[in-house]
Motif scaffolding. Structure first.
Motif, PDB file in Angstrom:
ATOM      1  N   SER A 286      72.896  57.263  68.021  1.00 48.64           N
ATOM      2  CA  SER A 286      71.889  56.505  68.747  1.00 48.64           C
ATOM      3  C   SER A 286      72.465  55.181  69.228  1.00 48.64           C
ATOM      4  O   SER A 286      72.295  54.783  70.378  1.00 48.64           O
ATOM      5  CB  SER A 286      70.682  56.240  67.846  1.00 48.64           C
ATOM      6  OG  SER A 286      69.797  55.363  68.496  1.00 48.64           O
ATOM      7  N   ALA A 287      73.163  54.503  68.341  1.00 52.06           N
ATOM      8  CA  ALA A 287      73.684  53.173  68.676  1.00 52.06           C
ATOM      9  C   ALA A 287      74.744  53.241  69.769  1.00 52.06           C
ATOM     10  O   ALA A 287      74.678  52.513  70.762  1.00 52.06           O
ATOM     11  CB  ALA A 287      74.262  52.530  67.418  1.00 52.06           C
ATOM     12  N   ILE A 288      75.711  54.122  69.598  1.00 49.37           N
ATOM     13  CA  ILE A 288      76.767  54.228  70.614  1.00 49.37           C
ATOM     14  C   ILE A 288      76.190  54.897  71.839  1.00 49.37           C
ATOM     15  O   ILE A 288      75.742  56.034  71.786  1.00 49.37           O
ATOM     16  CB  ILE A 288      77.956  55.053  70.082  1.00 49.37           C
ATOM     17  CG1 ILE A 288      78.641  54.311  68.948  1.00 49.37           C
ATOM     18  CG2 ILE A 288      78.939  55.322  71.221  1.00 49.37           C
ATOM     19  CD1 ILE A 288      79.833  55.055  68.383  1.00 49.37           C
ATOM     20  N   GLY A 289      76.168  54.160  72.933  1.00 54.77           N
ATOM     21  CA  GLY A 289      75.606  54.727  74.152  1.00 54.77           C
ATOM     22  C   GLY A 289      76.299  54.167  75.367  1.00 54.77           C
ATOM     23  O   GLY A 289      77.410  53.630  75.265  1.00 54.77           O
ATOM     24  N   LEU A 290      75.641  54.298  76.500  1.00 52.25           N
ATOM     25  CA  LEU A 290      76.230  53.786  77.726  1.00 52.25           C
ATOM     26  C   LEU A 290      76.547  52.303  77.586  1.00 52.25           C
ATOM     27  O   LEU A 290      77.528  51.809  78.127  1.00 52.25           O
ATOM     28  CB  LEU A 290      75.264  54.016  78.888  1.00 52.25           C
ATOM     29  CG  LEU A 290      74.856  55.484  79.080  1.00 52.25           C
ATOM     30  CD1 LEU A 290      73.763  55.611  80.118  1.00 52.25           C
ATOM     31  CD2 LEU A 290      76.062  56.315  79.479  1.00 52.25           C
ATOM     32  N   GLY A 291      75.704  51.597  76.817  1.00 52.54           N
ATOM     33  CA  GLY A 291      75.868  50.155  76.646  1.00 52.54           C
ATOM     34  C   GLY A 291      77.215  49.763  76.050  1.00 52.54           C
ATOM     35  O   GLY A 291      77.804  48.766  76.445  1.00 52.54           O
ATOM     36  N   ASN A 292      77.708  50.528  75.112  1.00 48.15           N
ATOM     37  CA  ASN A 292      79.010  50.200  74.509  1.00 48.15           C
ATOM     38  C   ASN A 292      80.129  50.295  75.528  1.00 48.15           C
ATOM     39  O   ASN A 292      81.098  49.564  75.466  1.00 48.15           O
ATOM     40  CB  ASN A 292      79.359  51.174  73.380  1.00 48.15           C
ATOM     41  CG  ASN A 292      78.347  51.165  72.283  1.00 48.15           C
ATOM     42  OD1 ASN A 292      77.171  51.422  72.542  1.00 48.15           O
ATOM     43  ND2 ASN A 292      78.768  50.867  71.076  1.00 48.15           N
ATOM     44  N   ILE A 293      80.006  51.258  76.434  1.00 51.96           N
ATOM     45  CA  ILE A 293      81.108  51.506  77.346  1.00 51.96           C
ATOM     46  C   ILE A 293      81.028  50.620  78.574  1.00 51.96           C
ATOM     47  O   ILE A 293      82.016  50.060  79.002  1.00 51.96           O
ATOM     48  CB  ILE A 293      81.158  53.001  77.734  1.00 51.96           C
ATOM     49  CG1 ILE A 293      81.332  53.842  76.468  1.00 51.96           C
ATOM     50  CG2 ILE A 293      82.285  53.267  78.731  1.00 51.96           C
ATOM     51  CD1 ILE A 293      81.283  55.334  76.692  1.00 51.96           C
TER      52      ILE A 293
ATOM     53  N   PHE B  72      70.533  45.386  71.621  1.00 50.43           N
ATOM     54  CA  PHE B  72      70.523  46.543  72.515  1.00 50.43           C
ATOM     55  C   PHE B  72      71.450  47.626  71.982  1.00 50.43           C
ATOM     56  O   PHE B  72      71.110  48.803  71.916  1.00 50.43           O
ATOM     57  CB  PHE B  72      70.958  46.129  73.918  1.00 50.43           C
ATOM     58  CG  PHE B  72      70.958  47.264  74.885  1.00 50.43           C
ATOM     59  CD1 PHE B  72      69.781  47.678  75.484  1.00 50.43           C
ATOM     60  CD2 PHE B  72      72.127  47.956  75.179  1.00 50.43           C
ATOM     61  CE1 PHE B  72      69.766  48.749  76.360  1.00 50.43           C
ATOM     62  CE2 PHE B  72      72.123  49.025  76.044  1.00 50.43           C
ATOM     63  CZ  PHE B  72      70.950  49.422  76.645  1.00 50.43           C
ATOM     64  N   SER B  73      72.632  47.184  71.566  1.00 49.70           N
ATOM     65  CA  SER B  73      73.650  48.142  71.175  1.00 49.70           C
ATOM     66  C   SER B  73      73.268  48.904  69.905  1.00 49.70           C
ATOM     67  O   SER B  73      73.616  50.072  69.756  1.00 49.70           O
ATOM     68  CB  SER B  73      74.979  47.417  70.969  1.00 49.70           C
ATOM     69  OG  SER B  73      76.003  48.333  70.713  1.00 49.70           O
ATOM     70  N   LEU B  74      72.560  48.254  69.014  1.00 52.15           N
ATOM     71  CA  LEU B  74      72.236  48.930  67.755  1.00 52.15           C
ATOM     72  C   LEU B  74      70.928  49.702  67.825  1.00 52.15           C
ATOM     73  O   LEU B  74      70.475  50.263  66.835  1.00 52.15           O
ATOM     74  CB  LEU B  74      72.207  47.913  66.613  1.00 52.15           C
ATOM     75  CG  LEU B  74      73.580  47.332  66.258  1.00 52.15           C
ATOM     76  CD1 LEU B  74      73.457  46.196  65.258  1.00 52.15           C
ATOM     77  CD2 LEU B  74      74.516  48.404  65.707  1.00 52.15           C
TER      78      LEU B  74
ATOM     79  N   ILE C 270      80.604  50.865  62.432  1.00 51.95           N
ATOM     80  CA  ILE C 270      81.162  51.952  63.252  1.00 51.95           C
ATOM     81  C   ILE C 270      80.807  51.724  64.718  1.00 51.95           C
ATOM     82  O   ILE C 270      81.643  51.871  65.615  1.00 51.95           O
ATOM     83  CB  ILE C 270      80.653  53.327  62.772  1.00 51.95           C
ATOM     84  CG1 ILE C 270      81.132  53.595  61.341  1.00 51.95           C
ATOM     85  CG2 ILE C 270      81.145  54.438  63.707  1.00 51.95           C
ATOM     86  CD1 ILE C 270      80.570  54.861  60.718  1.00 51.95           C
ATOM     87  N   ASN C 271      79.564  51.319  64.967  1.00 52.04           N
ATOM     88  CA  ASN C 271      79.169  51.053  66.349  1.00 52.04           C
ATOM     89  C   ASN C 271      80.009  49.940  66.969  1.00 52.04           C
ATOM     90  O   ASN C 271      80.491  50.053  68.088  1.00 52.04           O
ATOM     91  CB  ASN C 271      77.684  50.669  66.409  1.00 52.04           C
ATOM     92  CG  ASN C 271      77.268  50.245  67.802  1.00 52.04           C
ATOM     93  OD1 ASN C 271      77.295  51.037  68.737  1.00 52.04           O
ATOM     94  ND2 ASN C 271      76.922  48.986  67.963  1.00 52.04           N
ATOM     95  N   CYS C 272      80.199  48.856  66.215  1.00 56.19           N
ATOM     96  CA  CYS C 272      80.926  47.735  66.786  1.00 56.19           C
ATOM     97  C   CYS C 272      82.413  48.052  66.912  1.00 56.19           C
ATOM     98  O   CYS C 272      83.071  47.592  67.846  1.00 56.19           O
ATOM     99  CB  CYS C 272      80.659  46.474  65.980  1.00 56.19           C
ATOM    100  SG  CYS C 272      78.897  46.033  66.090  1.00 56.19           S
TER     101      CYS C 272
HETATM  102 NA    NA Z   1      75.567  50.985  71.061  1.00 56.11          NA
END
Ligand code: NA
Ligand code: PHE
Length: 452
Positions: A20-27, A230-232, A262-264
């Motif tokens: 859920s956390a890792i999404g378009l926002g991380n990239i 947002f990211s989390l 892990i997300n960060c």
């Molecule tokens: Na994220």
């Protein structure tokens, strides 16, 4: 009788939460945020925000879902019937995000195909706005449905339907156990290759060279907090829903810390990936990295395809990049739909299959608006409003309500019972004071800029 579904394993839960956390926002958001807000120096406010807001807030949401075994509206209603509305506001925001997030995933699926046949050509900007989106000149001028986009969005909703319809363990957990490890592996393969291209390290210099003077600017700190929230995926009931399927003796504090780290960590990898690509492109076109750096839709669908054109083995880089975006997006989309699903099941006692099927049909029908020629224009408006007002509002009301009105003692006792490490005064202080102040500042300053 307690017949609530449960995760099959601890790793399965963490992978789903990370999904859920890792999404378009991380990239497409994180690398640019870091670059814009002080480069290497940005990691100071970022890590500060991670420790004072990210982990404490995640522990709180996991704790709420775990203690009350329910989605956001059910949790709030259990505390006090008069707060149930907030849960539904959060679920409504999640529903809106699900509708337009699906459209962007649709684009990444189409671009995965284009990476194969090189359809974007040399004028990647003209291709994206013209041939692909068929962009009209105003949001009210729809200009007809774009069928390839429509099809890709149907596929997105279909995949989400498949995961949510098959349940927590047999659907969501199973999907994330494949998607997330594969995502990490592909990003590492991509980095392993791109980092050796000429110019890549110049790009990384741009990302990491610290500009400490930025730390005096409060907006840089607010940006770090905004990115963390947002990211989390915290502040709209998603993590509450996921943690409601945890067994009684789950270690909340540890699970929360792992999810956040892990997300960060992935954000960091994404930063390295994006800026190596930008550096490589700047090298071959003779531009400065600062001229090509950007974020969002323009970065993913215009700049990166242009960069891939200049790289050796465009097929390799193009397919991996868009496959990563698709996988990161779908695992987040599943979580947004699950937050809505679990709330409706909790409220009405309907069957999962019925709820998911109806939701996905309605969701897809609404996403269709974003597959018209005006799609991007409407998306910009909705996304801006959601990101700058709704998200902050929902998180702010939640944190004030829980930490000041209801009090944190109940959650604290619950999470401390089964966790490796326990939370105390510092945790409460982070939530009640630091997070409330920063979120409050961000919300009102964002509102103020909207009004003036
Ligand atoms: Na994220
Ligand atoms: N956390 C996701 C990202 O970084 C975005 C997201 C927002 C996912 C809200 C679910 C809900 O892209």
């Amino acid at each position: 009788m307690d017949n609530r579904e449960q995760w099959g394993s601890r790793a399965g839960f963490i992978l789903a939460a990370v999904g859920s956390a890792i999404g378009l926002g991380n990239i497409w958001r994180f690398p640019y945020m870091a670059y814009e807000n002080g480069g290497g120096a940005f990691f100071i406010p970022y890590i500060f925000a991670l420790l004072t807001a990210g982990i404490p807030f995640m522990i709180m949401e996991f704790g709420l879902g775990h203690k009350y075994k329910g989605s956001a509206p059910k949790v709030l209603a259990a505390v006090n019937a008069k707060y149930e509305w907030l849960g539904w506001v959060q679920i409504m925001i999640a529903g809106i995000i699900a509708v337009y997030y699906a459209a962007v995933i649709g684009w990444t699926i189409n671009y995965l195909g284009f990476a194969f046949d090189g359809a974007w050509g040399t004028d990647t900007k003209g291709f994206f706005f013209g041939e692909y989106l068929g962009l009209t000149s105003s949001p009210t001028e729809l200009g007809g449905i774009r069928w390839p986009i429509f099809g890709a969005c149907a596929l997105t909703w279909g995949l989400t339907w498949l995961a949510c319809n098959s349940g927590i363990r047999g659907g969501i957990e199973r999907a994330c156990k494949v998607l997330i490890p594969l995502l990490f592996a592909l990003v590492l393969v991509f980095i392993g290759r791109v980092i050796t291209l000429p110019g890549a390290t110049v790009g990384l210099d741009f990302l990491f060279t610290p500009d400490f003077s930025k730390l005096a600017d409060f907006s840089v700190w607010a940006a770090a907090y905004g990115q963390i929230f947002f990211s989390l995926s915290i502040g709209f009931g998603i993590m509450i829903a996921y943690s409601s399927y945890l067994p009684k003796n789950a270690d909340i504090c540890n699970n929360a810390a792992m999810t956040v780290f892990i997300n960060c960590g992935f954000s960091m990898l994404a930063g390295i990936m994006i800026f190596s690509v930008l550096g490589s492109m700047a090298h071959s076109t003779g531009q400065a990295v600062s001229d090509v750096a950007g974020a969002g839709v323009g970065l993913a669908f215009i700049t990166i395809p242009a960069a891939i054109n200049t790289m050796p083995a465009p097929l390799f880089f193009g397919t991996i990049f868009f496959l990563c975006l698709t996988m990161a997006g779908v695992s987040s989309h599943i979580s947004i739909v699950e937050a809505v699903t679990s709330s409706l099941i909790d409220k009405f006692g309907a069957s999962r299959q019925k709820v998911v099927t109806v939701l996905c049909i309605i969701g897809f029908a609404l996403t269709a608006v974003f597959t018209t020629g005006a799609g991007l224009l409407i998306l910009d408006i909705v996304d801006h409003f959601i990101n700058n007002i709704c998200l902050l509002f929902a998180a702010l009301v939640e944190i004030v309500l829980i930490s000041w009105v209801i009090g944190l003692d109940g959650v604290r006792n619950d999470v401390n019972t089964y966790s490796d490490f326990s939370v105390g005064k510092l945790w409460a202080f982070s939530l009640r004071i630091i997070t409330v102040l920063v979120l409050g500042y961000s919300f009102f300053s964002s509102l103020y800029t909207k009004i003036t």
